[in-house]
Design a protein around this motif. Structure first.
Motif, PDB file in Angstrom:
ATOM      1  N   PHE A  61       0.825  -1.209   0.000  1.00  0.00           N
ATOM      2  CA  PHE A  61       0.000   0.000   0.000  1.00  0.00           C
ATOM      3  C   PHE A  61       0.859   1.259   0.000  1.00  0.00           C
ATOM      4  O   PHE A  61       0.625   2.205  -0.756  1.00  0.00           O
ATOM      5  CB  PHE A  61      -0.929  -0.036   1.220  1.00  0.00           C
ATOM      6  CG  PHE A  61      -1.407   1.303   1.707  1.00  0.00           C
ATOM      7  CD1 PHE A  61      -2.187   2.123   0.902  1.00  0.00           C
ATOM      8  CD2 PHE A  61      -1.097   1.736   2.991  1.00  0.00           C
ATOM      9  CE1 PHE A  61      -2.639   3.353   1.371  1.00  0.00           C
ATOM     10  CE2 PHE A  61      -1.548   2.957   3.458  1.00  0.00           C
ATOM     11  CZ  PHE A  61      -2.311   3.772   2.634  1.00  0.00           C
ATOM     12  N   LEU A  62       1.899   1.265   0.830  1.00  0.00           N
ATOM     13  CA  LEU A  62       2.770   2.432   0.921  1.00  0.00           C
ATOM     14  C   LEU A  62       3.582   2.630  -0.360  1.00  0.00           C
ATOM     15  O   LEU A  62       3.783   3.765  -0.807  1.00  0.00           O
ATOM     16  CB  LEU A  62       3.703   2.284   2.124  1.00  0.00           C
ATOM     17  CG  LEU A  62       2.996   2.339   3.493  1.00  0.00           C
ATOM     18  CD1 LEU A  62       3.942   1.908   4.599  1.00  0.00           C
ATOM     19  CD2 LEU A  62       2.462   3.738   3.761  1.00  0.00           C
ATOM     20  N   ARG A  64       2.586   1.722  -3.349  1.00  0.00           N
ATOM     21  CA  ARG A  64       1.638   2.253  -4.329  1.00  0.00           C
ATOM     22  C   ARG A  64       1.361   3.733  -4.082  1.00  0.00           C
ATOM     23  O   ARG A  64       1.002   4.473  -4.991  1.00  0.00           O
ATOM     24  CB  ARG A  64       0.316   1.476  -4.277  1.00  0.00           C
ATOM     25  CG  ARG A  64       0.394   0.070  -4.832  1.00  0.00           C
ATOM     26  CD  ARG A  64      -0.989  -0.473  -5.118  1.00  0.00           C
ATOM     27  NE  ARG A  64      -1.832  -0.496  -3.934  1.00  0.00           N
ATOM     28  CZ  ARG A  64      -1.909  -1.516  -3.086  1.00  0.00           C
ATOM     29  NH1 ARG A  64      -1.164  -2.592  -3.282  1.00  0.00           N
ATOM     30  NH2 ARG A  64      -2.715  -1.475  -2.052  1.00  0.00           N
ATOM     31  N   SER A  65       1.538   4.153  -2.834  1.00  0.00           N
ATOM     32  CA  SER A  65       1.305   5.558  -2.488  1.00  0.00           C
ATOM     33  C   SER A  65       2.491   6.444  -2.815  1.00  0.00           C
ATOM     34  O   SER A  65       2.435   7.652  -2.598  1.00  0.00           O
ATOM     35  CB  SER A  65       0.983   5.673  -0.987  1.00  0.00           C
ATOM     36  OG  SER A  65      -0.152   4.911  -0.650  1.00  0.00           O
ATOM     37  N   SER A  67       5.897   5.670  -1.798  1.00  0.00           N
ATOM     38  CA  SER A  67       7.056   5.484  -0.932  1.00  0.00           C
ATOM     39  C   SER A  67       8.064   4.552  -1.584  1.00  0.00           C
ATOM     40  O   SER A  67       7.692   3.666  -2.357  1.00  0.00           O
ATOM     41  CB  SER A  67       6.611   4.882   0.414  1.00  0.00           C
ATOM     42  OG  SER A  67       5.644   5.694   1.028  1.00  0.00           O
ATOM     43  N   ARG A 106      -1.598   5.094   6.977  1.00  0.00           N
ATOM     44  CA  ARG A 106      -1.762   6.387   6.313  1.00  0.00           C
ATOM     45  C   ARG A 106      -1.192   7.508   7.188  1.00  0.00           C
ATOM     46  O   ARG A 106      -0.484   8.403   6.707  1.00  0.00           O
ATOM     47  CB  ARG A 106      -3.240   6.643   6.027  1.00  0.00           C
ATOM     48  CG  ARG A 106      -3.499   7.958   5.299  1.00  0.00           C
ATOM     49  CD  ARG A 106      -5.003   8.140   5.058  1.00  0.00           C
ATOM     50  NE  ARG A 106      -5.255   9.325   4.246  1.00  0.00           N
ATOM     51  CZ  ARG A 106      -5.336  10.551   4.713  1.00  0.00           C
ATOM     52  NH1 ARG A 106      -5.182  10.779   5.996  1.00  0.00           N
ATOM     53  NH2 ARG A 106      -5.570  11.566   3.899  1.00  0.00           N
ATOM     54  N   ARG A 109       2.582   7.478   7.221  1.00  0.00           N
ATOM     55  CA  ARG A 109       3.149   8.029   5.999  1.00  0.00           C
ATOM     56  C   ARG A 109       3.097   9.552   6.012  1.00  0.00           C
ATOM     57  O   ARG A 109       4.061  10.230   5.633  1.00  0.00           O
ATOM     58  CB  ARG A 109       2.403   7.488   4.772  1.00  0.00           C
ATOM     59  CG  ARG A 109       2.824   8.179   3.483  1.00  0.00           C
ATOM     60  CD  ARG A 109       2.344   7.453   2.250  1.00  0.00           C
ATOM     61  NE  ARG A 109       2.421   8.305   1.062  1.00  0.00           N
ATOM     62  CZ  ARG A 109       3.524   8.617   0.420  1.00  0.00           C
ATOM     63  NH1 ARG A 109       4.680   8.174   0.854  1.00  0.00           N
ATOM     64  NH2 ARG A 109       3.489   9.398  -0.652  1.00  0.00           N
ATOM     65  N   PRO A 121       0.591  14.498  -0.093  1.00  0.00           N
ATOM     66  CA  PRO A 121      -0.245  14.190  -1.258  1.00  0.00           C
ATOM     67  C   PRO A 121      -1.702  14.534  -0.982  1.00  0.00           C
ATOM     68  O   PRO A 121      -2.216  14.254   0.096  1.00  0.00           O
ATOM     69  CB  PRO A 121      -0.053  12.673  -1.426  1.00  0.00           C
ATOM     70  CG  PRO A 121       0.323  12.189  -0.064  1.00  0.00           C
ATOM     71  CD  PRO A 121       1.128  13.297   0.559  1.00  0.00           C
ATOM     72  N   ASP A 123      -4.365  13.407  -2.680  1.00  0.00           N
ATOM     73  CA  ASP A 123      -5.213  12.222  -2.817  1.00  0.00           C
ATOM     74  C   ASP A 123      -4.367  10.984  -2.600  1.00  0.00           C
ATOM     75  O   ASP A 123      -3.891  10.361  -3.538  1.00  0.00           O
ATOM     76  CB  ASP A 123      -5.859  12.167  -4.210  1.00  0.00           C
ATOM     77  CG  ASP A 123      -6.801  13.330  -4.435  1.00  0.00           C
ATOM     78  OD1 ASP A 123      -7.604  13.590  -3.537  1.00  0.00           O
ATOM     79  OD2 ASP A 123      -6.702  13.970  -5.490  1.00  0.00           O
ATOM     80  N   LEU A 124      -4.162  10.657  -1.340  1.00  0.00           N
ATOM     81  CA  LEU A 124      -3.360   9.491  -1.003  1.00  0.00           C
ATOM     82  C   LEU A 124      -4.197   8.241  -1.239  1.00  0.00           C
ATOM     83  O   LEU A 124      -5.316   8.138  -0.757  1.00  0.00           O
ATOM     84  CB  LEU A 124      -2.928   9.560   0.468  1.00  0.00           C
ATOM     85  CG  LEU A 124      -1.928   8.512   0.951  1.00  0.00           C
ATOM     86  CD1 LEU A 124      -0.621   8.643   0.188  1.00  0.00           C
ATOM     87  CD2 LEU A 124      -1.691   8.659   2.438  1.00  0.00           C
ATOM     88  N   TYR A 125      -3.636   7.306  -1.993  1.00  0.00           N
ATOM     89  CA  TYR A 125      -4.355   6.071  -2.284  1.00  0.00           C
ATOM     90  C   TYR A 125      -4.756   5.397  -0.988  1.00  0.00           C
ATOM     91  O   TYR A 125      -3.949   5.232  -0.089  1.00  0.00           O
ATOM     92  CB  TYR A 125      -3.461   5.139  -3.110  1.00  0.00           C
ATOM     93  CG  TYR A 125      -4.063   3.777  -3.341  1.00  0.00           C
ATOM     94  CD1 TYR A 125      -4.950   3.574  -4.396  1.00  0.00           C
ATOM     95  CD2 TYR A 125      -3.749   2.717  -2.503  1.00  0.00           C
ATOM     96  CE1 TYR A 125      -5.514   2.321  -4.614  1.00  0.00           C
ATOM     97  CE2 TYR A 125      -4.309   1.470  -2.709  1.00  0.00           C
ATOM     98  CZ  TYR A 125      -5.193   1.279  -3.762  1.00  0.00           C
ATOM     99  OH  TYR A 125      -5.734   0.038  -3.955  1.00  0.00           O
ATOM    100  N   TRP A 126      -6.014   5.044  -0.884  1.00  0.00           N
ATOM    101  CA  TRP A 126      -6.508   4.413   0.342  1.00  0.00           C
ATOM    102  C   TRP A 126      -6.460   2.908   0.209  1.00  0.00           C
ATOM    103  O   TRP A 126      -6.785   2.349  -0.831  1.00  0.00           O
ATOM    104  CB  TRP A 126      -7.924   4.893   0.629  1.00  0.00           C
ATOM    105  CG  TRP A 126      -8.481   4.374   1.916  1.00  0.00           C
ATOM    106  CD1 TRP A 126      -9.666   3.744   2.105  1.00  0.00           C
ATOM    107  CD2 TRP A 126      -7.874   4.438   3.218  1.00  0.00           C
ATOM    108  NE1 TRP A 126      -9.851   3.419   3.417  1.00  0.00           N
ATOM    109  CE2 TRP A 126      -8.767   3.820   4.124  1.00  0.00           C
ATOM    110  CE3 TRP A 126      -6.660   4.923   3.698  1.00  0.00           C
ATOM    111  CZ2 TRP A 126      -8.490   3.703   5.482  1.00  0.00           C
ATOM    112  CZ3 TRP A 126      -6.379   4.804   5.051  1.00  0.00           C
ATOM    113  CH2 TRP A 126      -7.295   4.211   5.927  1.00  0.00           C
TER     114      TRP A 126
END
Length: 202
Positions: A61-62, A64-65, A67, A106, A109, A121, A123-126
């Motif tokens: 997830f991170l 993809r966000s 990182s 989240r 991050r 960001p 719109d951080l991907y959830w």
């Protein structure tokens, strides 16, 4: 209800993959119980199971966000450490364990970005999907039970191949290598099994 094989190799109900539905319904209670065992008894085996499940998902997830892998790995470790130390703060009435874990991720991050003085960001991907409505959960439970019953009445030879292909996520060639059956036989049996399942799920 339409049954299809999606790119991940699972049976799809048209709204959610059956395996995802089963995981949502079957494991939410297990994860809550694990967190309570950590809260009440510092249960290391419960934590180990949560770690094995969530740590790689948090890391992915991170990444993809945005990182990098090293930061995602470090942050995932911090998220799981927070779960261990703050299990008493988890409230199952407010969120699932997955939602709680990804909320921690989240926030970690965002804290990291602030420390690095980088723009946050917008719109951080959830990570996890929104919690399903109760009516949807009940409907999905019924559909899952219906599929489970339909699988039980399949001939054993067909049921085993369906389980390998759709729940074991094996390709037809991998099944052939494992079972020694001809590829044509495997395809034929799976096709017949899917026809039976479609008829049973109507």
């Amino acid at each position: 209800m339409e049954l299809t094989r999606n790119r991940g190799g699972k049976i799809s109900t048209g709204r959610k993959r059956v395996t995802e539905v089963q995981e949502t319904l079957a494991t939410q209670g297990e994860w809550v119980a694990h967190v309570r065992r950590i809260r009440d008894a510092q249960d290391q085996s419960a934590f180990a199971e949560l770690f094995r499940h969530f740590a790689p998902r948090v890391k992915a997830f991170l990444i993809r966000s945005g990182s990098d892998a090293a930061m995602a790995e470090e942050c995932a470790q911090e998220v799981m450490a927070t779960l261990w130390h703050k299990a008493h703060l988890f409230d199952p009435a407010r969120a699932s364990v997955a939602t709680w874990v990804f909320t921690i991720a989240r926030n970690k991050r965002i804290d990291y970005l602030r420390k690095q003085r980088r723009p946050e960001p917008e719109d951080l991907y959830w990570g996890p999907e929104a919690e399903p409505e109760q009516a949807d959960v009940i409907s999905l439970q019924q559909e899952t039970e219906q599929l489970r019953s339909a699988l039980k009445v399949l001939p054993k030879a067909q049921r085993e191949l369906i389980e390998k292909a759709y729940f074991g996520d094996l390709s037809h060639r991998e099944i052939a290598a494992e079972t020694g059956l001809p590829l044509g036989t495997i395809k034929s049996r799976i096709r017949l099994a899917l026809d039976r399942l479609r008829h049973a799920m109507k």
